[in-house]
Design a protein around this motif. Structure first.
Motif, PDB file in Angstrom:
ATOM      1  N   LEU A  21      -5.789 -22.493   3.857  1.00 40.09           N
ATOM      2  CA  LEU A  21      -6.141 -21.257   4.542  1.00 40.09           C
ATOM      3  C   LEU A  21      -7.564 -20.858   4.175  1.00 40.09           C
ATOM      4  CD1 LEU A  21      -4.591 -19.193   6.360  1.00 40.09           C
ATOM      5  CD2 LEU A  21      -4.260 -17.829   4.301  1.00 40.09           C
ATOM      6  N   SER A  66       0.833  -1.207   0.000  1.00 45.81           N
ATOM      7  CA  SER A  66       0.000   0.000   0.000  1.00 45.81           C
ATOM      8  C   SER A  66       0.861   1.249   0.000  1.00 45.81           C
ATOM      9  CB  SER A  66      -0.907   0.026   1.234  1.00 45.81           C
ATOM     10  OG  SER A  66      -1.758  -1.076   1.214  1.00 45.81           O
ATOM     11  N   ILE A  75      -4.131  -8.518  -2.399  1.00 47.91           N
ATOM     12  CA  ILE A  75      -5.316  -7.690  -2.236  1.00 47.91           C
ATOM     13  C   ILE A  75      -4.908  -6.219  -2.186  1.00 47.91           C
ATOM     14  CG2 ILE A  75      -7.237  -7.136  -0.674  1.00 47.91           C
ATOM     15  CD1 ILE A  75      -7.245 -10.153   0.071  1.00 47.91           C
ATOM     16  N   THR A  99      -6.542  -3.578  -5.209  1.00 45.01           N
ATOM     17  CA  THR A  99      -7.680  -2.704  -4.904  1.00 45.01           C
ATOM     18  C   THR A  99      -7.528  -1.358  -5.610  1.00 45.01           C
ATOM     19  OG1 THR A  99      -6.566  -2.110  -2.865  1.00 45.01           O
ATOM     20  CG2 THR A  99      -8.372  -3.650  -2.667  1.00 45.01           C
ATOM     21  N   HIS A 117     -14.015 -10.537  -7.623  1.00 44.22           N
ATOM     22  CA  HIS A 117     -14.564 -10.093  -6.342  1.00 44.22           C
ATOM     23  C   HIS A 117     -14.457  -8.571  -6.198  1.00 44.22           C
ATOM     24  CE1 HIS A 117     -15.486 -10.781  -2.047  1.00 44.22           C
ATOM     25  NE2 HIS A 117     -14.819  -9.662  -1.910  1.00 44.22           N
ATOM     26  N   PHE A 118     -13.346  -8.023  -6.680  1.00 47.08           N
ATOM     27  CA  PHE A 118     -13.129  -6.579  -6.587  1.00 47.08           C
ATOM     28  C   PHE A 118     -13.664  -5.837  -7.804  1.00 47.08           C
ATOM     29  CE2 PHE A 118     -10.024  -8.107  -3.504  1.00 47.08           C
ATOM     30  CZ  PHE A 118     -10.319  -7.278  -2.438  1.00 47.08           C
ATOM     31  N   GLY A 126      -3.113 -13.704  -1.259  1.00 47.25           N
ATOM     32  CA  GLY A 126      -3.216 -13.245   0.124  1.00 47.25           C
ATOM     33  C   GLY A 126      -3.239 -11.744   0.247  1.00 47.25           C
ATOM     34  N   CYS A 127      -2.910 -11.278   1.432  1.00 50.42           N
ATOM     35  CA  CYS A 127      -3.092  -9.871   1.739  1.00 50.42           C
ATOM     36  C   CYS A 127      -2.247  -8.933   0.879  1.00 50.42           C
ATOM     37  CB  CYS A 127      -2.948  -9.674   3.245  1.00 50.42           C
ATOM     38  SG  CYS A 127      -1.555  -8.782   3.792  1.00 50.42           S
ATOM     39  N   ARG A 184      -7.795 -18.896  -9.050  1.00 51.97           N
ATOM     40  CA  ARG A 184      -7.899 -18.219  -7.753  1.00 51.97           C
ATOM     41  C   ARG A 184      -7.666 -16.715  -7.904  1.00 51.97           C
ATOM     42  NH1 ARG A 184      -7.068 -21.534  -2.847  1.00 51.97           N
ATOM     43  NH2 ARG A 184      -5.782 -19.891  -2.015  1.00 51.97           N
ATOM     44  N   GLU A 214      -1.439 -20.883   1.001  1.00 56.84           N
ATOM     45  CA  GLU A 214      -2.156 -19.897   0.194  1.00 56.84           C
ATOM     46  C   GLU A 214      -2.447 -20.453  -1.188  1.00 56.84           C
ATOM     47  OE1 GLU A 214      -1.132 -15.748  -0.546  1.00 56.84           O
ATOM     48  OE2 GLU A 214      -0.262 -15.771   1.456  1.00 56.84           O
ATOM     49  N   GLU A 274      -8.570 -14.938   4.985  1.00 54.76           N
ATOM     50  CA  GLU A 274      -7.719 -14.968   6.172  1.00 54.76           C
ATOM     51  C   GLU A 274      -6.366 -14.400   5.769  1.00 54.76           C
ATOM     52  OE1 GLU A 274      -9.140 -16.185   8.982  1.00 54.76           O
ATOM     53  OE2 GLU A 274      -7.346 -15.551  10.065  1.00 54.76           O
ATOM     54  N   ALA A 275      -5.875 -13.409   6.497  1.00 56.50           N
ATOM     55  CA  ALA A 275      -4.653 -12.735   6.053  1.00 56.50           C
ATOM     56  C   ALA A 275      -3.390 -13.420   6.546  1.00 56.50           C
ATOM     57  CB  ALA A 275      -4.669 -11.279   6.493  1.00 56.50           C
ATOM     58  N   SER A 329     -11.834  -5.933   3.084  1.00 56.30           N
ATOM     59  CA  SER A 329     -10.745  -5.469   3.938  1.00 56.30           C
ATOM     60  C   SER A 329      -9.409  -5.804   3.274  1.00 56.30           C
ATOM     61  CB  SER A 329     -10.829  -6.130   5.294  1.00 56.30           C
ATOM     62  OG  SER A 329     -10.767  -7.513   5.132  1.00 56.30           O
ATOM     63  N   HIS A 330      -8.371  -5.106   3.693  1.00 56.26           N
ATOM     64  CA  HIS A 330      -7.069  -5.285   3.046  1.00 56.26           C
ATOM     65  C   HIS A 330      -6.224  -6.356   3.693  1.00 56.26           C
ATOM     66  CE1 HIS A 330      -6.769  -1.358   0.668  1.00 56.26           C
ATOM     67  NE2 HIS A 330      -8.018  -1.695   0.853  1.00 56.26           N
ATOM     68  N   TRP A 331      -6.137  -6.327   4.998  1.00 59.12           N
ATOM     69  CA  TRP A 331      -5.296  -7.332   5.648  1.00 59.12           C
ATOM     70  C   TRP A 331      -5.700  -7.476   7.082  1.00 59.12           C
ATOM     71  CZ3 TRP A 331      -3.195  -2.925   3.406  1.00 59.12           C
ATOM     72  CH2 TRP A 331      -2.966  -1.867   4.279  1.00 59.12           C
TER      73      TRP A 331
END
Lengths: 290, 294, 122
Positions: free
Chosen positions: B152, A146, A177, A181, A209-210, A173-174, A202, B53, B156-157, C120-122
């Motif tokens: 996972l 970010s 994302i 975004t 989704h976004f 994963g995070c 995936r 993941e 889930e982060a 949400s981001h993380w």
């Protein structure tokens, strides 16, 4: 300002090679390496660092040996196995919760800012290049992603550049994302393997989704024609446009070895395929009409 | 009840983690080849897919493992009749998982790391801990080995707690082979921590070398014995080999690039399907790492 | 009249709006009275730097300021839950500057959220 993110799901499908070539084809853009865990884009983009700083995130416990009375309370309370038998903090396991510091009767434990990495703003032939490096075992790569994206937006605004090109991280994963975004389009680079197909699905589910318009290209497409067709069939059933196939080409590695992007070897079949894909991409989106 | 017949000394499992700084170098391919080779030679092997993941090993084992166990994290639950709204739990939470809204604590389990700090500081004993699912462990007996993977939960982060649960619940076999996640951050550390040996897979390209250097930095920092496998040798340059020599890092194996192997893999086959002779090489490597070499 | 918070990037009526909530630069706090109006600024720098939970912390900040209506770009699911618990009405889809966001709200042009609109981001 438009933002295009290049994804793959699975690592090693050629994301970075495609991103570096797109930067040259675009002529002018802000380039972002959002794969902060294993950043490679700087190896094929000639650049000069203009600005850089540490990335501080979270806390880490430190035990003062002088004050410690060796009571072992901290070790009993730590849920992360981060305190060793001889009562030292294992920095790779410490999550910075502060339970030990609060519980220590000798007040021997303090919480310190944790230095998690470093970010850079560089100048390249086609514009600003924002990249970063997460330290070993550091957390919060999503936050660092970010951060580099925010720096990129600032650069684009200051310099009036209409396109931000983002080399995304693998996985779903995070950090991924954080990389997708708010993007205007996503391009998934996949390969005709079972894992390539599996992970592309995936990644495509994530971008759907976004609600980000998503396109797919198949790298090393001639390695397995059947799987390449499976990918195209799945995409068309999902309403995702496949913009083209890139043949397996040893020039890809050659380019990498000479620190160039693929597109700088115009004779290579893979480079020609990429040029076509870029043209397709422009006609499908309004990336350069910002 | 103790089974008195089961008193033969059991060998402590020997754990080999297969890792790489960069994705797509052939980690899963090599972990599978190692596990299948050992299983084939009659050894008792557990293969763990810790790439939670993007777990892919099952695709090559041609199996869809069944659910074995839910992996959970302990998160706080506030007893509202006891809570006086003092806000000490919020102050104690380093992860912003508790906020005070209109004088009442509101818990966000998704942000909680499960440290238990809030329960410790609550003067009213108004906090108890309840399990929250973060993923699943799934297993299968297949291809002569015991397979277990972590999956996972979507959205889930954080994967390290699930990876640690996977390792703790691994089937106890003489060999444990771990397919690690890519990179050098927390999830990888969680996966390789307790390994006896780490095999770092790389490819002979500048990207491969750059990411290998990061991976070597990681295993050195954690203090684990390791060696390198060069996959797709001959495709790029010799810089990886030269760097390993300079750094005194053993190259355990080189697997030449072949379109045959690439095509077999693309179609869902394993390295051993493309080159069955490799089986012996993998078994020898594993035995020598475990100090059981001929 | 209710107290209104607008996510903004700077101080004053002409401050450009910030479409993010948790990581917004700050909040313009608007109070409307009979024929007069006032604006003040609450910086959000601390929450913005949070490793995680920026949205829920920001929700706490605006709740503590006595805000009843929030005008912003997007709200994630966790922040949404916290704002709802605080009884704050959420309107999304702001653009331009703080002045413009307020005008759009008064003209009924903003969308009242009944659900979080971003992940949400993380």
């Amino acid at each position: 300002m438009k933002q295009l993110v290049i994804l793959s799901g699975k690592g090693g499908t050629g994301k970075t090679t495609v991103t570096a070539s797109f930067a040259i084809l675009a002529g002018s853009c802000v380039l972002v390496d959002a794969d902060v865990d294993a950043a490679d884009l700087h190896l094929v983009v000639k650049h000069e660092v203009r600005e850089s700083d540490n990335f501080i995130s979270g806390k880490e416990a430190v035990i003062s040996e002088e004050l410690c009375s060796s009571c072992g309370i901290c070790r009993n309370l730590c849920r992360f196995d981060a305190i060793t038998e001889d009562l030292h903090i294992d920095p790779f396991s410490c999550e910075g919760c502060g339970v030990c510091a609060r519980a220590c009767p000798a007040e021997a434990i303090t919480m310190h800012d944790s230095d998690c990495g470093r970010w850079f703003i560089s100048d390249s032939a086609f514009g600003p290049f924002v990249h970063a490096r997460l330290h070993i075992a550091a957390e919060n790569s999503g936050k660092l992603v970010s951060l580099v994206r925010e720096k990129a937006r600032e650069e684009a605004e200051q310099k009036g550049i209409g396109l931000i090109l983002i080399d995304g991280p693998p996985g779903v994963g995070c950090p991924v994302i954080a990389a997708v975004t708010g993007c205007d389009a996503a391009l998934i680079v996949t390969e005709p393997t079972r894992s390539g197909l599996h992970d592309m699905k995936r990644a495509a589910e994530l971008t759907a989704h976004f609600k980000i318009p998503t396109f797919v290209i198949i790298n090393k497409a001639d390695l397995h024609d059947e799987t390449a067709r499976d990918i195209e069939t799945w995409c068309s059933a999902k309403g995702i446009k496949t913009l083209g196939r890139i043949p397996f080409d040893s020039a890809v590695v050659e380019a990498m070895s000479s620190g160039k992007s693929l597109i700088e070897l115009p004779e290579a079949p893979a480079a020609a395929a990429l040029c076509n894909i870029w043209r397709e991409m422009l006609s499908e989106t309004e990336l350069l009409n910002a | 009840m103790i089974d008195i017949m089961d008193n033969k000394p059991r060998r402590r499992p020997f754990t080999i983690a297969v890792a790489s700084g960069k994705g797509g170098t052939g980690k899963t391919t090599l972990a599978l080849a190692m596990a299948l080779s050992l299983a084939n030679s009659g050894e008792a092997v557990a293969l763990l897919d810790a790439d939670v993941e993007a777990p892919n090993a099952h695709l090559f084992l041609k199996t869809e493992p069944g659910q074995a166990l839910e992996a959970t994290l302990s998160v706080p639950q506030i007893n509202e009749t006891r809570c006086t709204g003092c806000g000490k739990c919020r102050e104690a939470c380093a992860f912003n998982a508790i906020v005070m809204i209109c004088g009442k604590p509101l818990v966000f389990g998704e942000l909680c790391h499960g440290c238990g700090g809030c329960r410790l500081v609550c003067p009213e004993s108004a906090i108890e801990e309840v399990p929250r699912t973060t993923g699943w462990l799934e297993s299968a007996e297949t291809n002569g080995l015991s397979f277990m993977r972590g999956r996972l939960k979507v959205g889930e982060a954080k994967s390290p707690p699930l990876i640690r649960t996977l390792l703790k619940n691994a089937p106890q076999r003489d060999w444990i082979i771990i397919d690690s996640p890519p990179g050098t951050s927390c999830p990888v550390i969680a996966a390789v921590r307790r390994a006896d040996f780490v095999l770092l897979v790389t490819e002979p390209t500048p990207f491969g070398l750059n990411d290998l250097k990061l991976a070597v930095g990681m295993v050195r920092a954690v203090g684990l014995p390791f060696g390198v496998i060069v996959n797709r040798a001959g495709l790029g340059d010799r810089e990886v080999q030269a760097w390993c020599r300079k750094e005194n890092i053993p190259i355990m194996m080189e697997i030449p690039f072949s379109r045959d192997i690439a095509r077999t893999y693309a179609g869902g086959g394993t390295l051993l399907d493309a080159d069955p002779d490799k089986m012996k090489v993998f078994v020898e490597l594993a035995l020598s790492l475990a100090g059981r070499g001929a | 009249m209710p107290k209104i918070a607008i996510t903004v990037t700077a101080e004053g009526w002409n401050a450009p709006v910030d479409e993010r909530f948790g990581r917004a630069a700050g909040f313009a706090l608007v109070e409307l009275g009979e024929g007069k109006r006032s604006i003040s600024f609450i910086p959000n720098s601390q929450n913005r730097q949070a490793a995680q939970g920026a949205g829920t912390q920001s929700a706490e900040t605006v709740a503590n300021a006595g805000v009843e209506v929030l005008l912003t770009g997007h709200v994630g699911p966790k922040a949404f839950r916290a704002l709802k618990a605080a009884g704050i009405a959420i309107y999304t889809g702001i653009s331009g500057d703080a002045e413009n966001a307020l005008r759009d709200y008064e003209a009924g042009k903003l969308i009242k959220s009944t659900d979080a609109d971003v992940e949400s981001h993380w």
